[in-house]
Design an enzyme around this catalytic site. Structure first.
Site, mmCIF file in Angstrom:
data_model
loop_
_atom_site.group_PDB
_atom_site.id
_atom_site.type_symbol
_atom_site.label_atom_id
_atom_site.label_comp_id
_atom_site.label_asym_id
_atom_site.label_seq_id
_atom_site.Cartn_x
_atom_site.Cartn_y
_atom_site.Cartn_z
ATOM 1 N N TYR A 27 0.824 -1.205 0.000
ATOM 2 C CA TYR A 27 0.000 0.000 0.000
ATOM 3 C C TYR A 27 0.859 1.257 0.000
ATOM 4 C CZ TYR A 27 -4.270 -2.625 0.415
ATOM 5 O OH TYR A 27 -5.324 -3.454 0.150
ATOM 6 N N ALA A 28 1.951 1.254 0.758
ATOM 7 C CA ALA A 28 2.840 2.416 0.780
ATOM 8 C C ALA A 28 3.399 2.694 -0.615
ATOM 9 C CB ALA A 28 3.980 2.185 1.768
ATOM 10 N N ARG A 29 3.727 1.648 -1.359
ATOM 11 C CA ARG A 29 4.265 1.811 -2.711
ATOM 12 C C ARG A 29 3.231 2.373 -3.674
ATOM 13 N NH1 ARG A 29 8.855 -2.380 -3.391
ATOM 14 N NH2 ARG A 29 9.199 -2.936 -1.222
ATOM 15 N N GLU A 50 -6.515 5.809 10.190
ATOM 16 C CA GLU A 50 -6.692 6.834 9.153
ATOM 17 C C GLU A 50 -5.849 6.412 7.963
ATOM 18 O OE1 GLU A 50 -5.407 10.175 6.758
ATOM 19 O OE2 GLU A 50 -4.134 9.521 8.393
#
Length: 102
Positions: A27-29, A50
Site C-alpha cells: 500500500y505504501a508503494r 486513518e
C-alpha cells in the site's frame, strides 16, 4: 483525501505494554499511508485507522485485506499512569469513533 476505518479485531494493551501500527509495503508503494496513534498501556477497543491517499488517483481498499501490522512492545516495568487511569475518551470504543475534540 483520507478515510477513517476500524480494525476487525479488538485489542487490549497490558499495563507494561505499548502498541504501534505500521502500514504494509504494498500500500505504501501505491501512495496509501496508514496512520494510527500509539496504543497506550491499558488501552482497549477497536483501533481507529486513518488512511491517506497521497496520489491524485482513486484508491480501493477492501475489508479484511490486511493493510497494516501491529507491533506490541513489552516494557521492563509497568507505567505509572496508564490510559485506563486517565479515563481516556477512546477507551473500549467499538464502531467507528469520530474525533472527540475538547
Amino acid at each position: 483525501s483520507c478515510a477513517l476505518c476500524e480494525t476487525g479485531e479488538e485489542s487490549a494493551v497490558p499495563r507494561d505494554g505499548l502498541g504501534s501500527c505500521v502500514g504494509k509495503s504494498t500500500y505504501a508503494r501505491c501512495g496509501r499511508i496508514v496512520n494510527v496513534t500509539p496504543l497506550e498501556p491499558e488501552w482497549r477497543g477497536k483501533v481507529t485507522i486513518e488512511i491517506s491517499n497521497t496520489t491524485p488517483l482513486p484508491a480501493k481498499i477492501y475489508a479484511n485485506e490486511g493493510i497494516a501490522q501491529m507491533i506490541f512492545l513489552k516494557a521492563e516495568r509497568v507505567c505509572a499512569q496508564a490510559y485506563a487511569d486517565k479515563s481516556g475518551k477512546y477507551q473500549d470504543q467499538s464502531g467507528l469513533v469520530l474525533p472527540k475534540v475538547d
